[in-house]
Design a protein around this motif. Structure first.
Motif: not given
Length: 379
Positions: A1-13, A21-32, A34-38
């Motif tokens: 997994m990268t150590t570089r800080h990432l900014s990830v934008v998820q798009l959902v209706p 929608e649940r997967s969106t929250l689960e990936i958002g939580r994992a990003l945060v 790991a120190g990334h921006t969700s």
């Protein structure tokens, strides 16, 4: 997994309910974590509060509204991607994917990398084809992967990544049993479910979910002298009143109405599953995945389901004893009786875990982010 800080934008209706929608929250939580921006862009909904509480940023924009006016949101979305310095744009639905694709086309290089997740078996055609025009296409099952390759023949298989959805073992712990207080309240609320093995079908109130098959199963078990109760969990929804009346009428016709309960969606699904003798997954159409299968098995509860689609994949891999040919009413009753009498042992999950899904998705983000961000063709 990268150590570089990432900014990830998820798009959902929207963020009301559902697997995407649940997967969106689960990936958002994992990003945060790991120190990334969700960042999540959606029309909002009841899950926004949880999303923000877990450290993600939410930007309200009605990107799922099916109207030509929605195209006017492209400049606003493009500005959001620029303002957030997005490295990855991840679309989980077709209309948000179209808006995201158009927004990316207007950005100068280096553009963010574009990821889509195909959560379901979308109708083939030009409109659905946007999901296959991204840099990486996440498929939630082999069935979905085959669907994409079959209907979008120009798709390079190397761009498809299989990442099944996962269940949180902390939310659905192996062998979990609810507190006595909860059990007492539940059976006081639904006394007609007490006193016999409980069969639970957790599903929305739509015809394809197999509610009719479940009622017929209960009737067939009764004919065989097998006592059971049936809970159609989550089928009683606003706008589905006529459908629920049909189900109630069917139960009366089979003389099993005193042993059937139809409820609205509930927040105590884990507890309900845990006290159930058997979890049913009887969708009459192929499901892209079948999350309730792994939730039940994570709790150490047997599952009986039709062996097609993503549900069939999961049962073949994790619980073959629970497979029944789709629509085989006699075999369904026979297998239900067998499982109620002596279900094969269930082992703790070593696959299809939430951590597996989160790790694989963040690894994909990292791999893409490590590649040069060049001007891409419009595919």
């Amino acid at each position: 997994m990268t150590t570089r800080h990432l900014s990830v934008v998820q798009l959902v209706p929207a963020l009301e309910s559902g697997g995407a929608e649940r997967s969106t929250l689960e990936i958002g939580r994992a990003l945060v974590e790991a120190g990334h921006t969700s960042i999540v862009v959606s029309a909002g909904g009841r899950l926004v509060e949880q999303l923000v509480r877990e450290g993600s940023r939410h930007i309200e924009l009605p990107i799922g509204r099916k109207s030509l006016k929605t195209l006017t949101l492209v400049p606003r979305l493009r500005a959001i991607l620029a303002e957030t310095k997005a490295d990855i744009v991840h679309a989980r639905s077709r209309l948000p994917a179209w808006l995201g694709w158009h927004a990316l086309r207007g950005l100068g290089p280096p553009r963010p990398h574009f990821v889509t997740t195909v959560h379901g078996l979308n109708s083939p055609g030009w409109y659905s084809g946007i999901m296959a025009r991204s840099d990486r296409i996440i498929c939630v099952s082999n069935l979905v992967r085959d669907h994409v390759l079959r209907h979008y023949r120009g798709t390079n298989p190397s761009r498809l990544v299989l990442i099944p959805r996962g269940v949180d073992a902390a939310e659905f712990p192996f062998g979990h049993q609810p507190e006595d207080e909860w059990r007492t309240r539940f059976f006081e609320e639904f006394p007609q479910l007490d006193g016999a093995p409980l069969l639970t079908l957790p599903a929305r109130g739509t015809r394809l979910k197999g509610h009719t098959d479940a009622i017929e199963l209960l009737a067939d078990l009764k004919v065989r002298g097998v006592d059971a109760r049936l809970l159609l969990l989550g089928a009683r929804e606003p706008g589905r009143e006529a459908y629920v009346e049909e189900l109630e009428s069917l139960a009366r016709n089979f003389n099993v109405d005193q042993h059937v309960v139809i409820t609205p969606p509930r927040d105590d699904v884990r507890e309900v599953m845990a006290v159930s003798t058997l979890i049913l997954q009887l969708s009459t159409q192929r499901e892209s995945f079948g999350r309730t299968v792994i939730e039940a098995l994570s709790l150490c509860r047997p599952v009986l389901g039709y062996a097609h689609g993503g549900v069939g994949e999961l049962l073949t891999d994790l619980y073959p004893a629970g497979r029944v040919p789709p629509g085989d009413r006699a075999r369904l009753a026979e297998r239900a009786a067998e499982l109620m009498r002596a279900a094969p042992a269930i082992q703790p999950l070593t696959r299809y875990r939430l951590a597996d899904m989160q790790e694989a998705t963040l690894q994909l983000y990292g791999e893409l982010a490590s590649q040069p961000r060049r001007r891409r063709s419009d595919r």
